[in-house]
Design a protein around this motif. Structure first.
Motif, mmCIF file in Angstrom:
data_model
loop_
_atom_site.group_PDB
_atom_site.id
_atom_site.type_symbol
_atom_site.label_atom_id
_atom_site.label_comp_id
_atom_site.label_asym_id
_atom_site.label_seq_id
_atom_site.Cartn_x
_atom_site.Cartn_y
_atom_site.Cartn_z
ATOM 1 N N GLY A 128 -10.187 2.343 7.421
ATOM 2 C CA GLY A 128 -9.806 3.686 7.013
ATOM 3 C C GLY A 128 -8.465 3.707 6.309
ATOM 4 N N SER A 129 -8.047 4.907 5.918
ATOM 5 C CA SER A 129 -6.793 5.135 5.206
ATOM 6 C C SER A 129 -6.358 6.562 5.494
ATOM 7 C CB SER A 129 -6.990 4.937 3.706
ATOM 8 O OG SER A 129 -7.953 5.871 3.211
ATOM 9 N N ALA A 130 -5.143 6.903 5.097
ATOM 10 C CA ALA A 130 -4.696 8.285 5.269
ATOM 11 C C ALA A 130 -5.582 9.241 4.482
ATOM 12 C CB ALA A 130 -3.241 8.415 4.837
ATOM 13 N N ALA A 131 -5.950 8.854 3.261
ATOM 14 C CA ALA A 131 -6.785 9.718 2.430
ATOM 15 C C ALA A 131 -8.156 9.939 3.074
ATOM 16 C CB ALA A 131 -6.941 9.117 1.040
ATOM 17 N N GLU A 132 -8.740 8.879 3.608
ATOM 18 C CA GLU A 132 -10.043 9.012 4.258
ATOM 19 C C GLU A 132 -9.943 9.851 5.530
ATOM 20 O OE1 GLU A 132 -12.624 5.125 3.618
ATOM 21 O OE2 GLU A 132 -10.483 4.634 3.841
ATOM 22 N N ASP A 193 -8.705 5.911 -13.377
ATOM 23 C CA ASP A 193 -9.730 5.977 -12.342
ATOM 24 C C ASP A 193 -9.834 4.607 -11.684
ATOM 25 O OD1 ASP A 193 -12.059 6.109 -10.809
ATOM 26 O OD2 ASP A 193 -13.109 7.383 -12.253
ATOM 27 N N GLY A 194 -9.396 4.529 -10.437
ATOM 28 C CA GLY A 194 -9.366 3.252 -9.740
ATOM 29 C C GLY A 194 -10.564 2.983 -8.851
ATOM 30 N N GLY A 195 -11.525 3.926 -8.784
ATOM 31 C CA GLY A 195 -12.705 3.680 -7.978
ATOM 32 C C GLY A 195 -12.859 4.663 -6.836
ATOM 33 N N LYS A 196 -13.580 4.233 -5.816
ATOM 34 C CA LYS A 196 -13.965 5.106 -4.708
ATOM 35 C C LYS A 196 -12.803 5.351 -3.740
ATOM 36 C CE LYS A 196 -18.303 5.541 -5.962
ATOM 37 N NZ LYS A 196 -18.836 6.839 -6.423
ATOM 38 N N LEU A 197 -12.965 6.393 -2.916
ATOM 39 C CA LEU A 197 -11.912 6.793 -1.992
ATOM 40 C C LEU A 197 -11.551 5.680 -1.017
ATOM 41 C CD1 LEU A 197 -10.102 9.202 -1.152
ATOM 42 C CD2 LEU A 197 -11.878 9.805 0.517
ATOM 43 N N ARG A 198 -12.515 4.856 -0.640
ATOM 44 C CA ARG A 198 -12.224 3.802 0.327
ATOM 45 C C ARG A 198 -11.187 2.807 -0.188
ATOM 46 N NH1 ARG A 198 -17.868 0.245 0.316
ATOM 47 N NH2 ARG A 198 -17.728 -0.494 -1.842
ATOM 48 N N LEU A 199 -10.967 2.771 -1.495
ATOM 49 C CA LEU A 199 -9.965 1.858 -2.043
ATOM 50 C C LEU A 199 -8.541 2.339 -1.793
ATOM 51 C CD1 LEU A 199 -11.698 0.752 -5.350
ATOM 52 C CD2 LEU A 199 -11.534 -0.477 -3.184
ATOM 53 N N ALA A 200 -8.398 3.531 -1.227
ATOM 54 C CA ALA A 200 -7.079 3.948 -0.735
ATOM 55 C C ALA A 200 -6.584 2.977 0.338
ATOM 56 C CB ALA A 200 -7.146 5.365 -0.174
ATOM 57 N N ARG A 201 -7.494 2.260 0.979
ATOM 58 C CA ARG A 201 -7.103 1.267 1.988
ATOM 59 C C ARG A 201 -6.259 0.155 1.375
ATOM 60 N NH1 ARG A 201 -13.210 0.410 4.461
ATOM 61 N NH2 ARG A 201 -13.732 2.650 4.543
ATOM 62 N N GLN A 202 -6.430 -0.086 0.081
ATOM 63 C CA GLN A 202 -5.616 -1.079 -0.613
ATOM 64 C C GLN A 202 -4.400 -0.446 -1.284
ATOM 65 O OE1 GLN A 202 -9.214 -1.420 -0.744
ATOM 66 N NE2 GLN A 202 -8.752 -2.883 0.876
ATOM 67 N N LEU A 203 -4.577 0.739 -1.875
ATOM 68 C CA LEU A 203 -3.468 1.385 -2.595
ATOM 69 C C LEU A 203 -2.333 1.794 -1.671
ATOM 70 C CD1 LEU A 203 -4.895 3.845 -5.282
ATOM 71 C CD2 LEU A 203 -3.564 1.767 -5.635
ATOM 72 N N GLU A 204 -2.664 2.366 -0.537
ATOM 73 C CA GLU A 204 -1.614 2.889 0.351
ATOM 74 C C GLU A 204 -0.668 1.792 0.840
ATOM 75 O OE1 GLU A 204 -4.338 6.650 1.922
ATOM 76 O OE2 GLU A 204 -3.738 5.083 3.335
ATOM 77 N N PRO A 205 -1.149 0.702 1.422
ATOM 78 C CA PRO A 205 -0.217 -0.321 1.904
ATOM 79 C C PRO A 205 0.436 -1.126 0.796
ATOM 80 C CG PRO A 205 -2.474 -1.036 2.283
ATOM 81 C CD PRO A 205 -2.537 0.396 1.830
#
Length: 232
Positions: A128-132, A193-205
């Protein structure tokens, strides 16, 4: 709505608008012609920071309006909501906001700090991520992730635009487009456009990596994506 130039003009509630990131993004959005409502737990604090932003914008042609309200009132007044709050207390705050029907942009970075520096916190066991989390807490809103990696110092700085790109992730194209449009106020070009919401798991950290670079090189690093035709 659109202005005389055909640009889409948004009305954005910035939750966490009295913090450095929120204030800086609010300033950039308003400078780009969007109307901004800074949100805080106390309306008086929000309006005081809004006055500071308005003073900074004085004389800026075609700037949007900037006002301050309590968090829930700010959300009610806008169709777009930016979450620029610390991760601690994030879930409780998001759950308390009237976000149904809103486009929600999360730039929340779940980070921790120890003797070795900044690092990403594990959210939901790594799944997960903050966005998710925001999407789960506000299922009737549409959440995207963006603006994670921009420097609060540079946002409030004197450069016309930041020399970097804004990556946007999400599951709904139309919602991502809102964040990509707003990115033009920050970088002078639409976001990527960087892709799907689950990729926030990589962007955030990844923000922790930039913090490490900043510490090493005494700078305010950002991200640039190569190989794309300009404008994006």
């Amino acid at each position: 709505m659109t202005d005389q130039t055909g640009q889409t003009r948004y009305r954005v509630a910035v939750i966490g608008g009295t913090g450095p990131q929120g204030k800086g993004l609010g300033y950039r959005f308003a400078k780009g012609g969007h109307d901004v409502v800074l949100g805080s737990r106390a309306a008086e604090k929000a309006e005081a920071v809004a006055a500071e932003v308005r003073e900074r914008l004085d004389g800026t042609a075609a700037a949007g309006s900037v006002t301050g309200l309590a968090n829930a009132d700010a959300v009610e007044a806008c169709d777009v909501v930016l979450l620029a709050v610390p991760y601690d207390g994030h879930d409780e705050l998001v759950a308390s906001l009237p976000l149904a029907g809103k486009t929600v942009i999360s730039c929340v970075n779940p980070l921790a700090f120890d003797k070795r520096g900044a690092h990403g916190r594990v959210v939901n066991g790594g799944e997960g991520s903050a966005a998710e989390s925001a999407q789960e807490l506000a299922p009737d809103a549409t959440v995207v992730g963006a603006f994670h990696n921009v420097s609060a110092v540079l946002l409030w700085g004197d450069d016309e635009f930041l020399d970097e790109d804004v990556l946007v992730v999400g599951d709904v194209v139309e919602a991502k487009q809102v964040a990509m449009d707003l990115a033009a106020s920050v970088t002078g070009r639409v976001g990527i456009d960087g892709g799907k919401l689950r990729l926030a798991r990589q962007l955030e950290p990844f923000t922790a990596v930039l913090i490490s670079i900043n510490r090493k090189y005494k700078t305010h690093a950002g991200l640039r994506i190569t190989g794309l035709d300009a404008p994006h």
